[in-house]
Design a protein around this motif. Structure first.
Motif, PDB file in Angstrom:
ATOM      1  N   CYS A  45       0.881  -1.176   0.000  1.00 42.49           N
ATOM      2  CA  CYS A  45       0.000   0.000   0.000  1.00 42.49           C
ATOM      3  C   CYS A  45       0.918   1.225   0.000  1.00 42.49           C
ATOM      4  O   CYS A  45       1.303   1.729   1.062  1.00 42.49           O
ATOM      5  CB  CYS A  45      -0.903   0.002   1.224  1.00 42.49           C
ATOM      6  N   SER A  57     -14.388  -2.522   4.172  1.00 43.16           N
ATOM      7  CA  SER A  57     -15.516  -1.603   4.064  1.00 43.16           C
ATOM      8  C   SER A  57     -16.669  -2.337   3.380  1.00 43.16           C
ATOM      9  O   SER A  57     -16.551  -2.681   2.188  1.00 43.16           O
ATOM     10  CB  SER A  57     -15.127  -0.366   3.250  1.00 43.16           C
ATOM     11  N   GLU A  60     -17.910  -1.109  -0.064  1.00 41.27           N
ATOM     12  CA  GLU A  60     -17.098  -1.380  -1.243  1.00 41.27           C
ATOM     13  C   GLU A  60     -17.331  -2.789  -1.775  1.00 41.27           C
ATOM     14  O   GLU A  60     -16.893  -3.122  -2.871  1.00 41.27           O
ATOM     15  CB  GLU A  60     -15.619  -1.178  -0.906  1.00 41.27           C
ATOM     16  N   ARG A  78      -9.821  -3.019  -2.954  1.00 44.58           N
ATOM     17  CA  ARG A  78      -8.703  -2.137  -3.302  1.00 44.58           C
ATOM     18  C   ARG A  78      -8.260  -1.282  -2.120  1.00 44.58           C
ATOM     19  O   ARG A  78      -7.197  -0.683  -2.159  1.00 44.58           O
ATOM     20  CB  ARG A  78      -9.105  -1.212  -4.460  1.00 44.58           C
ATOM     21  N   ARG A  79      -9.134  -1.235  -1.086  1.00 40.92           N
ATOM     22  CA  ARG A  79      -8.841  -0.406   0.090  1.00 40.92           C
ATOM     23  C   ARG A  79      -8.992  -1.250   1.344  1.00 40.92           C
ATOM     24  O   ARG A  79      -9.941  -2.021   1.466  1.00 40.92           O
ATOM     25  CB  ARG A  79      -9.850   0.746   0.170  1.00 40.92           C
ATOM     26  N   GLN A  81      -8.128  -1.319   5.869  1.00 40.86           N
ATOM     27  CA  GLN A  81      -7.789  -0.548   7.069  1.00 40.86           C
ATOM     28  C   GLN A  81      -7.107  -1.491   8.045  1.00 40.86           C
ATOM     29  O   GLN A  81      -7.536  -2.644   8.207  1.00 40.86           O
ATOM     30  CB  GLN A  81      -9.063   0.033   7.688  1.00 40.86           C
ATOM     31  N   ASP A  87      -7.273   5.447   9.265  1.00 39.30           N
ATOM     32  CA  ASP A  87      -7.057   5.769   7.844  1.00 39.30           C
ATOM     33  C   ASP A  87      -7.198   4.511   6.985  1.00 39.30           C
ATOM     34  O   ASP A  87      -6.992   3.388   7.457  1.00 39.30           O
ATOM     35  CB  ASP A  87      -5.675   6.398   7.641  1.00 39.30           C
ATOM     36  N   TRP A  88      -7.593   4.725   5.744  1.00 40.68           N
ATOM     37  CA  TRP A  88      -7.732   3.629   4.795  1.00 40.68           C
ATOM     38  C   TRP A  88      -6.534   3.626   3.856  1.00 40.68           C
ATOM     39  O   TRP A  88      -6.095   4.679   3.391  1.00 40.68           O
ATOM     40  CB  TRP A  88      -9.026   3.775   4.001  1.00 40.68           C
ATOM     41  N   LEU A  89      -6.002   2.445   3.586  1.00 44.03           N
ATOM     42  CA  LEU A  89      -4.838   2.298   2.724  1.00 44.03           C
ATOM     43  C   LEU A  89      -5.271   1.736   1.376  1.00 44.03           C
ATOM     44  O   LEU A  89      -6.064   0.788   1.315  1.00 44.03           O
ATOM     45  CB  LEU A  89      -3.826   1.342   3.362  1.00 44.03           C
ATOM     46  N   GLN A  90      -4.747   2.305   0.305  1.00 42.60           N
ATOM     47  CA  GLN A  90      -5.049   1.789  -1.036  1.00 42.60           C
ATOM     48  C   GLN A  90      -4.000   0.759  -1.416  1.00 42.60           C
ATOM     49  O   GLN A  90      -2.792   1.002  -1.306  1.00 42.60           O
ATOM     50  CB  GLN A  90      -5.068   2.915  -2.067  1.00 42.60           C
ATOM     51  N   THR A  92      -1.674  -0.919  -3.722  1.00 40.45           N
ATOM     52  CA  THR A  92      -1.029  -0.532  -4.983  1.00 40.45           C
ATOM     53  C   THR A  92      -0.387  -1.724  -5.688  1.00 40.45           C
ATOM     54  O   THR A  92      -0.154  -1.685  -6.893  1.00 40.45           O
ATOM     55  CB  THR A  92       0.032   0.549  -4.729  1.00 40.45           C
ATOM     56  N   GLY A  97      -5.886  -5.192  -6.543  1.00 42.42           N
ATOM     57  CA  GLY A  97      -6.325  -5.450  -5.173  1.00 42.42           C
ATOM     58  C   GLY A  97      -6.284  -6.942  -4.863  1.00 42.42           C
ATOM     59  O   GLY A  97      -5.586  -7.713  -5.518  1.00 42.42           O
TER      60      GLY A  97
END
Length: 199
Positions: A45, A57, A60, A78-79, A81, A87-90, A92, A97
């Motif tokens: 991420c 989430s 999502e 794709r996101r 926590q 905070d939410w992490l994407q 990468t 994902g």
């Protein structure tokens, strides 16, 4: 020797326990009543490397939680926590994902129990007809009635819970003792009803 308490419940176990739909579970999780977690393999991420337990989430993954039951059983995330962070992490890498399945989604037992306490819920699974349990709940009910009949209510519900734990210890040589939270859920309706009469 008694096993330690459960640490996690699957979403299907929670729906059976509460007699609700998986869409309800997603809605309550989305409103912050508890978290849906799963375990993932190592991902990147941004500059952070993440693996293990993560929070999902539900919005999502909404198609997975259709009330009609026609949705898919897994979806891409794709996101994520990390527990203890807001905070939410994407994700990468991998770029698409990770795939998560409903069967691998969990709710922490402590959050299940807290939700039940908050909503004055009685366990459905362990108290239903034909349910198997290592504990003599009928015997406890008799002991509870005799205690209240002979000596009245103690000063606090916690004292009554402790007395019932002692009863289980005496009956099983200390080998099968439910945790205080489980006993409290079973005696709370009796406690509240009798306290109203006293008041």
């Amino acid at each position: 020797m008694a096993l330690p308490p459960r640490t996690h419940y699957t979403l299907h176990e929670v729906t059976a326990r509460w007699g609700c739909n998986i869409a309800d579970i997603a809605g309550w999780a989305d409103s912050g009543r508890f978290r849906i977690v799963t375990g993932i393999t190592l991902v990147q991420c941004g500059t952070e490397i993440v693996a293990g337990k993560v929070v999902l989430s539900p919005m999502e993954l909404l198609p997975l939680f259709r009330r009609c039951g026609t949705g898919p059983t897994e979806g891409s995330v794709r996101r994520i926590q990390l527990p203890g962070r807001s905070d939410w992490l994407q994700i990468t890498d991998p770029a698409g994902g990770v795939t998560v399945a409903i069967a691998d989604m969990l709710v922490l037992a402590e959050e299940v129990h807290a939700f039940e306490d908050e909503n004055d819920m009685v366990r459905r699974v362990t108290s239903g007809p034909g349910a198997t349990t290592p504990y003599d709940w009928e015997g406890m009910n008799v002991a509870l009635i005799r205690r209240i009949h002979d000596d009245g209510l103690p000063g606090t519900q916690a004292e009554l819970v402790a007395e019932m734990q002692d009863w289980f210890a005496d009956q099983s040589d200390g080998e099968r003792i439910p945790d205080s939270r489980t006993i409290r859920r079973r005696i709370t309706p009796v406690w509240k009803a009798l306290r109203r009469e006293v008041e």
